[in-house]
Write a protein that holds these residues in place. Structure first.
Motif, PDB file in Angstrom:
ATOM      1  N   MET A   1      -1.323  20.868  40.453  1.00  0.00           N
ATOM      2  CA  MET A   1      -0.137  20.159  39.980  1.00  0.00           C
ATOM      3  C   MET A   1       1.126  20.889  40.434  1.00  0.00           C
ATOM      4  SD  MET A   1       1.942  19.709  36.572  1.00  0.00           S
ATOM      5  CE  MET A   1       1.142  20.889  35.615  1.00  0.00           C
ATOM      6  N   GLU A   2       2.123  20.104  40.885  1.00  0.00           N
ATOM      7  CA  GLU A   2       3.359  20.752  41.309  1.00  0.00           C
ATOM      8  C   GLU A   2       4.341  20.813  40.137  1.00  0.00           C
ATOM      9  OE1 GLU A   2       7.016  20.556  44.474  1.00  0.00           O
ATOM     10  OE2 GLU A   2       5.649  18.849  44.373  1.00  0.00           O
ATOM     11  N   VAL A   3       4.843  22.016  39.873  1.00  0.00           N
ATOM     12  CA  VAL A   3       5.814  22.179  38.797  1.00  0.00           C
ATOM     13  C   VAL A   3       7.222  22.084  39.390  1.00  0.00           C
ATOM     14  CG1 VAL A   3       6.744  23.823  37.114  1.00  0.00           C
ATOM     15  CG2 VAL A   3       4.270  23.569  37.369  1.00  0.00           C
ATOM     16  N   LYS A   4       8.018  21.164  38.851  1.00  0.00           N
ATOM     17  CA  LYS A   4       9.414  21.045  39.310  1.00  0.00           C
ATOM     18  C   LYS A   4      10.374  21.446  38.217  1.00  0.00           C
ATOM     19  CE  LYS A   4       8.794  17.482  42.801  1.00  0.00           C
ATOM     20  NZ  LYS A   4       8.446  16.068  42.852  1.00  0.00           N
ATOM     21  N   LYS A   5      10.011  21.075  36.988  1.00  0.00           N
ATOM     22  CA  LYS A   5      10.918  21.401  35.892  1.00  0.00           C
ATOM     23  C   LYS A   5      10.210  22.229  34.815  1.00  0.00           C
ATOM     24  CE  LYS A   5      13.673  19.866  32.156  1.00  0.00           C
ATOM     25  NZ  LYS A   5      14.145  18.821  31.285  1.00  0.00           N
ATOM     26  N   ILE A   6      10.901  23.275  34.385  1.00  0.00           N
ATOM     27  CA  ILE A   6      10.373  24.156  33.334  1.00  0.00           C
ATOM     28  C   ILE A   6      11.298  24.053  32.130  1.00  0.00           C
ATOM     29  CG2 ILE A   6       9.937  26.575  32.722  1.00  0.00           C
ATOM     30  CD1 ILE A   6       9.373  27.124  35.692  1.00  0.00           C
ATOM     31  N   ALA A   7      10.725  24.034  30.937  1.00  0.00           N
ATOM     32  CA  ALA A   7      11.544  24.150  29.729  1.00  0.00           C
ATOM     33  C   ALA A   7      11.207  25.475  29.060  1.00  0.00           C
ATOM     34  CB  ALA A   7      11.261  22.990  28.781  1.00  0.00           C
ATOM     35  N   VAL A   8      12.229  26.217  28.663  1.00  0.00           N
ATOM     36  CA  VAL A   8      12.014  27.473  27.949  1.00  0.00           C
ATOM     37  C   VAL A   8      12.503  27.258  26.520  1.00  0.00           C
ATOM     38  CG1 VAL A   8      12.532  29.934  27.856  1.00  0.00           C
ATOM     39  CG2 VAL A   8      12.363  28.791  30.082  1.00  0.00           C
ATOM     40  N   ILE A   9      11.629  27.550  25.555  1.00  0.00           N
ATOM     41  CA  ILE A   9      11.994  27.349  24.155  1.00  0.00           C
ATOM     42  C   ILE A   9      12.325  28.699  23.541  1.00  0.00           C
ATOM     43  CG2 ILE A   9      11.282  26.313  21.942  1.00  0.00           C
ATOM     44  CD1 ILE A   9      11.254  24.352  24.380  1.00  0.00           C
ATOM     45  N   GLY A  10      13.580  28.870  23.114  1.00  0.00           N
ATOM     46  CA  GLY A  10      14.062  30.165  22.631  1.00  0.00           C
ATOM     47  C   GLY A  10      14.935  30.786  23.711  1.00  0.00           C
ATOM     48  N   ALA A  11      16.190  31.093  23.351  1.00  0.00           N
ATOM     49  CA  ALA A  11      17.122  31.640  24.354  1.00  0.00           C
ATOM     50  C   ALA A  11      17.464  33.093  24.053  1.00  0.00           C
ATOM     51  CB  ALA A  11      18.390  30.780  24.396  1.00  0.00           C
ATOM     52  N   GLY A  12      16.534  33.779  23.359  1.00  0.00           N
ATOM     53  CA  GLY A  12      16.762  35.190  23.006  1.00  0.00           C
ATOM     54  C   GLY A  12      16.514  36.109  24.179  1.00  0.00           C
ATOM     55  N   ALA A  13      16.208  37.392  23.861  1.00  0.00           N
ATOM     56  CA  ALA A  13      16.057  38.413  24.902  1.00  0.00           C
ATOM     57  C   ALA A  13      15.096  37.947  26.000  1.00  0.00           C
ATOM     58  CB  ALA A  13      15.553  39.703  24.272  1.00  0.00           C
ATOM     59  N   MET A  14      13.923  37.461  25.612  1.00  0.00           N
ATOM     60  CA  MET A  14      12.938  37.065  26.621  1.00  0.00           C
ATOM     61  C   MET A  14      13.245  35.679  27.186  1.00  0.00           C
ATOM     62  SD  MET A  14      11.087  39.650  26.980  1.00  0.00           S
ATOM     63  CE  MET A  14       9.855  39.038  28.104  1.00  0.00           C
ATOM     64  N   GLY A  15      13.621  34.739  26.301  1.00  0.00           N
ATOM     65  CA  GLY A  15      13.835  33.361  26.725  1.00  0.00           C
ATOM     66  C   GLY A  15      14.896  33.237  27.809  1.00  0.00           C
ATOM     67  N   ASN A  16      16.047  33.898  27.616  1.00  0.00           N
ATOM     68  CA  ASN A  16      17.082  33.735  28.644  1.00  0.00           C
ATOM     69  C   ASN A  16      16.683  34.429  29.948  1.00  0.00           C
ATOM     70  OD1 ASN A  16      18.594  36.357  28.919  1.00  0.00           O
ATOM     71  ND2 ASN A  16      19.017  36.018  26.748  1.00  0.00           N
ATOM     72  N   GLY A  17      15.923  35.517  29.828  1.00  0.00           N
ATOM     73  CA  GLY A  17      15.434  36.204  31.029  1.00  0.00           C
ATOM     74  C   GLY A  17      14.476  35.308  31.813  1.00  0.00           C
ATOM     75  N   ILE A  18      13.573  34.645  31.091  1.00  0.00           N
ATOM     76  CA  ILE A  18      12.589  33.765  31.749  1.00  0.00           C
ATOM     77  C   ILE A  18      13.304  32.563  32.379  1.00  0.00           C
ATOM     78  CG2 ILE A  18      10.569  32.276  31.365  1.00  0.00           C
ATOM     79  CD1 ILE A  18       9.831  34.240  29.011  1.00  0.00           C
ATOM     80  N   TYR A  27      13.459  26.433  40.416  1.00  0.00           N
ATOM     81  CA  TYR A  27      13.094  25.357  39.472  1.00  0.00           C
ATOM     82  C   TYR A  27      14.314  24.806  38.745  1.00  0.00           C
ATOM     83  CZ  TYR A  27       8.317  27.097  40.003  1.00  0.00           C
ATOM     84  OH  TYR A  27       7.111  27.485  40.519  1.00  0.00           O
ATOM     85  N   LYS A  28      14.151  23.562  38.256  1.00  0.00           N
ATOM     86  CA  LYS A  28      15.090  23.042  37.263  1.00  0.00           C
ATOM     87  C   LYS A  28      14.629  23.610  35.927  1.00  0.00           C
ATOM     88  CE  LYS A  28      15.803  18.320  38.581  1.00  0.00           C
ATOM     89  NZ  LYS A  28      15.619  17.014  38.077  1.00  0.00           N
ATOM     90  N   VAL A  29      15.555  24.109  35.128  1.00  0.00           N
ATOM     91  CA  VAL A  29      15.153  24.734  33.863  1.00  0.00           C
ATOM     92  C   VAL A  29      16.008  24.226  32.713  1.00  0.00           C
ATOM     93  CG1 VAL A  29      14.944  26.922  32.589  1.00  0.00           C
ATOM     94  CG2 VAL A  29      14.366  26.854  35.026  1.00  0.00           C
ATOM     95  N   ALA A  30      15.345  23.824  31.626  1.00  0.00           N
ATOM     96  CA  ALA A  30      16.059  23.524  30.388  1.00  0.00           C
ATOM     97  C   ALA A  30      15.827  24.711  29.459  1.00  0.00           C
ATOM     98  CB  ALA A  30      15.517  22.253  29.757  1.00  0.00           C
ATOM     99  N   MET A  31      16.895  25.228  28.856  1.00  0.00           N
ATOM    100  CA  MET A  31      16.753  26.363  27.926  1.00  0.00           C
ATOM    101  C   MET A  31      17.170  25.892  26.536  1.00  0.00           C
ATOM    102  SD  MET A  31      18.467  30.154  28.176  1.00  0.00           S
ATOM    103  CE  MET A  31      20.154  29.603  27.968  1.00  0.00           C
ATOM    104  N   HIS A  32      16.212  25.916  25.630  1.00  0.00           N
ATOM    105  CA  HIS A  32      16.451  25.356  24.298  1.00  0.00           C
ATOM    106  C   HIS A  32      16.478  26.444  23.223  1.00  0.00           C
ATOM    107  CE1 HIS A  32      15.860  22.940  20.681  1.00  0.00           C
ATOM    108  NE2 HIS A  32      14.857  23.744  20.380  1.00  0.00           N
ATOM    109  N   ASP A  33      17.402  26.293  22.278  1.00  0.00           N
ATOM    110  CA  ASP A  33      17.361  27.127  21.058  1.00  0.00           C
ATOM    111  C   ASP A  33      17.840  26.251  19.912  1.00  0.00           C
ATOM    112  OD1 ASP A  33      17.538  29.364  19.137  1.00  0.00           O
ATOM    113  OD2 ASP A  33      17.435  30.637  20.908  1.00  0.00           O
ATOM    114  N   VAL A  34      17.717  26.776  18.678  1.00  0.00           N
ATOM    115  CA  VAL A  34      18.000  25.923  17.512  1.00  0.00           C
ATOM    116  C   VAL A  34      19.491  25.714  17.240  1.00  0.00           C
ATOM    117  CG1 VAL A  34      15.862  26.072  16.210  1.00  0.00           C
ATOM    118  CG2 VAL A  34      17.475  27.970  16.113  1.00  0.00           C
ATOM    119  N   GLU A  35      20.319  26.662  17.655  1.00  0.00           N
ATOM    120  CA  GLU A  35      21.756  26.508  17.392  1.00  0.00           C
ATOM    121  C   GLU A  35      22.538  26.724  18.680  1.00  0.00           C
ATOM    122  OE1 GLU A  35      23.503  28.592  14.082  1.00  0.00           O
ATOM    123  OE2 GLU A  35      21.587  28.499  12.998  1.00  0.00           O
ATOM    124  N   GLN A  36      23.694  26.020  18.764  1.00  0.00           N
ATOM    125  CA  GLN A  36      24.512  26.099  19.970  1.00  0.00           C
ATOM    126  C   GLN A  36      24.907  27.546  20.288  1.00  0.00           C
ATOM    127  OE1 GLN A  36      24.978  23.351  21.899  1.00  0.00           O
ATOM    128  NE2 GLN A  36      25.763  24.801  23.400  1.00  0.00           N
TER     129      GLN A  36
END
Ligand SMILES: NC(=O)c1ccc[n+]([C@@H]2O[C@H](COP(=O)([O-])OP(=O)(O)OC[C@H]3O[C@@H](n4cnc5c(N)ncnc54)[C@H](O)[C@@H]3O)[C@@H](O)[C@H]2O)c1
Length: 379
Positions: A1-18, A27-36
């Motif tokens: 399978m070809e991966v084009k878009k990745i979503a990262v859940i959590g924008a903390g120390a590891m999440g923003n690094g990933i 890649y296209k990346v969506a970075m999600h966290d619970v608060e703006q």
């Protein structure tokens, strides 16, 4: 399978690094966290880090802009997940929170999407039970800081398919990382598990009161980027006690935190993050007095514990490849792999060191394994 878009859940120390590693890999990346504000903080860290790469001439301003244009920071979990091919969860270590997220993203993500967890210590098999696609749930364990560290452990949960593991390995390669497959979802996976007994030894020495941490560290100064106790200070004693408690429940009671460790944490002397741990960090990296090294312990003791634990991984089927263990240690920040070191030192010496430590501290976790005593591992 070809991966084009990745979503990262959590924008903390590891999440923003990933997330940053993802956009740097194309890649296209969506970075999600619970608060703006958490999303904004993660985005700020990524921008600062990319600017440093531009400053050093490692990427151009155009590449920087293109990478950021492929990043979508969002507090909307549906928007992040609905067209993702791979979702990497990096929220804090709480099984209930992780299971809730996996249940939610299972309902939101496309049927083909792989759901990965960056957990350091939770059972991925258990996380997978929150989904209707356990065959597509895997571990994808990055190391801190994710942007710099090469190792990525790709972990089989009980029902992970070979195809899901293979796709995750390919993504890690595209990210310029060194993926190492972990065949069995077990505590500490490879890197952290190999280092677990050495961390226990430091705790026991601290509790015994002699030699002093400085006398112990003096043996290593000049040979390693950071001496053992200095490294524990750097990681933080709160993290260490948490890990030792986890190992005491999952691996052996030998890991139960001793009084000296508990006292250190109770006093809030957690290391670098509080300005003081074993050493004083208030003025930057501590100076370590090397004039009085201990003669009771040497570097071979630490190596012996690493090699011994590495043989347990082979015996337990966590991996069947000694070379992969060496690869993991070398790329996770640990220098030369244990089996390569063992070849130089010789197994009889290492067996003797393990027995010496097991007898001295009454700790069976240090006792040499059958594989260690046979001493026939080739790398
Ligand atoms: N820090 C490390 O050295 C390290 C190394 C490897 C793996 N890990 C693992 O990575 C994971 C994250 O660790 P970290 O150090 O980045 O933690 P962190 O505390 O820095 O970040 C966690 C983030 O998750 C967010 N979050 C919490 N609940 C959420 C939810 N329901 N939805 C979306 N976001 C949510 C928090 O707001 C926070 O921003 C953990 O599983 C940890 O074991 C950490």
């Amino acid at each position: 399978m070809e991966v084009k878009k990745i979503a990262v859940i959590g924008a903390g120390a590891m999440g923003n690094g990933i997330a940053q590693v993802g956009i740097m890999a194309g890649y296209k990346v969506a970075m999600h966290d619970v608060e703006q504000r958490f999303v904004d903080r993660g985005l700020g860290t990524i921008k600062e880090s990319l600017a440093k790469f531009v400053g050093k001439g490692k990427i151009t301003q155009e590449q920087n802009d293109d990478m950021l244009a492929r990043l979508t920071p969002t507090i909307d979990l549906k928007a992040a997940s609905q067209d993702a091919d791979l979702i990497i969860e990096a929220v804090f270590e709480d099984m209930a929170v992780k299971k809730k997220i996996f249940g939610d993203i299972d309902g939101l993500a496309p049927a083909h999407a792989i759901l990965a967890s960056n957990t350091s210590s939770m059972s991925i098999t258990e996380i997978a039970t929150a989904t209707k696609r356990p065959d597509k749930v895997v571990g994808m364990h990055f190391f801190n800081p994710a942007v710099l560290m090469k190792l990525v452990e790709v972990i089989y949960a009980q029902k992970s398919s070979d195809a899901a593991i293979q796709t995750t390995v390919e993504v890690a390669k595209q990210m310029q990382k060194v993926p190492v497959i972990v065949r069995k979802d077990s505590p500490g996976f490879i890197y952290n598990r190999v280092n677990a007994p050495a961390s226990l030894l430091l705790q026991l020495i601290l509790d015994k009161g002699s030699p002093t941490p400085e006398q112990f560290d003096a043996v290593f100064k000049g040979f390693v980027p950071m001496t053992p106790f200095e490294l524990q200070d750097y990681v933080g004693w709160d993290i260490i006690i948490h890990t030792q408690e986890y190992y005491s429940k999952t691996l052996s009671k030998d890991y139960t935190p001793r009084k000296a460790l508990v006292d250190l944490v109770k006093a809030g002397t957690l290391g670098k993050k509080t300005g003081k741990g074993i050493y004083d960090w208030s003025a930057g990296r501590p100076t370590i007095d090397t004039s009085n090294p201990t003669t009771e312990f040497d570097a071979t003791h630490m190596v012996a514990l690493q090699v011994n634990e590495a043989t347990k991984l082979l015996e337990e089927g966590v991996t069947d490849s000694p070379a992969d263990i060496d690869l993991a240690i070398a790329n996770g920040g640990g220098g030369i792999g244990p089996f390569t070191l063992a070849k130089g030192i010789g197994y009889p010496v290492l067996v003797q060191k393990c027995n010496e430590l097991a007898d001295k501290f009454g700790v069976e976790v240090f006792r040499p394994t059958k594989t260690m005593q046979e001493g026939k591992i080739e790398v």
